[in-house]
Design an enzyme around this catalytic site. Structure first.
Site, PDB file in Angstrom:
ATOM      1  NE  ARG A  83      -2.533   1.070   3.489  1.00  0.00           N
ATOM      2  CZ  ARG A  83      -3.228   0.797   4.591  1.00  0.00           C
ATOM      3  NH1 ARG A  83      -4.483   0.408   4.503  1.00  0.00           N
ATOM      4  NH2 ARG A  83      -2.688   0.924   5.779  1.00  0.00           N
ATOM      5  CE  LYS A 185      -2.240   4.729   7.166  1.00  0.00           C
ATOM      6  NZ  LYS A 185      -3.478   5.247   7.689  1.00  0.00           N
ATOM      7  CD  GLU A 221     -11.806   5.518   4.597  1.00  0.00           C
ATOM      8  OE1 GLU A 221     -11.856   4.769   5.599  1.00  0.00           O
ATOM      9  OE2 GLU A 221     -10.925   5.460   3.751  1.00  0.00           O
TER      10      GLU A 221
END
Ligand code: PLP
Ligand code: COI
Length: 340
Positions: A83, A185, A221
């Protein structure tokens, strides 16, 4: 450097504590150096670093767990490495070889062994890898140099109370754009979340829930965690969207719900107007682990799921399975655990 530390493991929150050693590696002239462990927790970087001006930076979060036999293990660090590389690609930063990422995490855990909380305390060692663009630069373009760092902090529950349900409110703001960086992220998403988070907390909620930025009709989220719900037919549902951070915990739960709990599982749209399709709901993430959602406030009404005070039975089973695997008490699917 101290070998004796005085930490009240059972009452740790989610706050910074300076630990002994962190890993730092520099990318220059097209390659990463070997990296070193250092006692210095300050970075000395150019005032013109792209990380400071243009948000050219990304980070990860994963944990080290002390098992009953004393051995320390990491949970799916390869997934964090992948990620992080996806975030690096999106921001034109150099990728970190997966082995280098995992080796850095292991070095940091080993070097701070006495900060790894004892088994059974409910606390764990949180690892924070990050990459920042540094060096002299003023135009909007990728940095000439990068720093990859991993530090660690012993932590307790992210949301106060751990496995106690907490309430959330729907945000009026977006954390990411429909085709922006919501699935990476990167710090910018979190900068955008500070104000809505503060508004929610001031009104007595644990955090806010973001709807999809294009139509504001679907749950995306739960602050810095993903959402899941359990329908009245015992299906495990979690939202599907290109602007959600692909949570490693969420994908682990999709697998565990199906293979260990024998539930039907679906990644699909979760309409806020259809929220009463769920009898239980939760937030999941590395920091949040599984936090039961008591209720969600939307259009001035609080929709309560299982209970505002008690965790629902399926959420509890998911938690016991996931946390049991992370602590080494439940057998893990192959490849999920890396011993330090
Ligand atoms: N969503 C956001 C915005 C996050 O910051 C996090 C934390 O990492 C998550 C979801 C959960 O992801 P993971 O389970 O990989 O920690
Ligand atoms: C994590 O769960 O690792 C997160 O990123 C949450 C956080 C931003 C504290």
């Amino acid at each position: 450097m101290s070998n004796k530390i005085d930490i009240d493991w059972e009452n740790l929150g989610f706050s910074y504590i300076k630990t002994d050693l962190r890993y730092v590696s520099v990318w220059k002239d097209g390659k990463w150096d070997d990296g070193v462990l250092t006692e210095d927790n300050l970075l000395h970087i150019s005032e013109a670093s792209t990380a400071l001006h243009y948000g050219q930076q990304c980070f990860e979060g994963l944990k080290a767990y002390r098992r009953k036999d004393g051995i320390v293990q990491l949970f799916r660090p390869d997934q964090n490495a992948n990620r992080m590389n996806n975030s690096c690609k999106r921001l034109l930063m150099p990728e970190i070889p997966v082995e280098k990422f995992i080796d850095a995490c292991k070095q940091v855990v080993k070097a701070n062994d006495h900060f790894v909380p004892p088994y059974g305390t409910g606390a764990t060692l949180y690892l924070r890898p990050f990459v920042i663009g540094v060096g002299d630069n003023i135009g909007v373009k990728p940095a000439p140099e990068y720093i990859f760092c991993v530090f660690c902090v012993p932590v307790g529950p992210y949301f106060k109370g751990g496995m106690k349900p907490v309430n959330f409110t729907i945000a009026d703001y977006d954390r990411a754009a429909p085709h922006g960086t919501g699935a990476q992220k990167v710090g910018g998403n979190y900068a955008a979340s500070l104000y809505p988070h503060e508004l929610a907390v001031k009104r007595g909620f644990a955090d806010c829930i973001y709807l999809d930025p294009a139509t504001h009709s679907k749950i995306e989220e739960v602050g810095a965690a993903n959402f899941f719900g359990i329908t009245h037919n015992n299906e495990f549902i979690t939202p599907n969207s290109p602007s959600i951070l692909p949570s490693i915990t969420k994908y682990s739960l999709l697998y565990l719900a199906k293979e260990y709990l024998k539930l039907d599982v679906y990644e699909r749209d979760v309409l806020i107007d259809n929220i009463d399709e769920f009898k239980e709901a939760g937030a999941c993430g590395t920091a949040a682990v599984i936090t039961p959602i008591g209720g969600i406030e939307y259009k001035e009404k609080l929709h309560v799921f299982h209970s505002e005070t008690e965790v629902g039975p399926i959420t509890k089973k998911l938690y016991d399975t996931l946390y049991g695997i992370q602590l080494g008490d439940v057998e893990a699917p192959q490849g999920w655990i890396v011993e330090v």
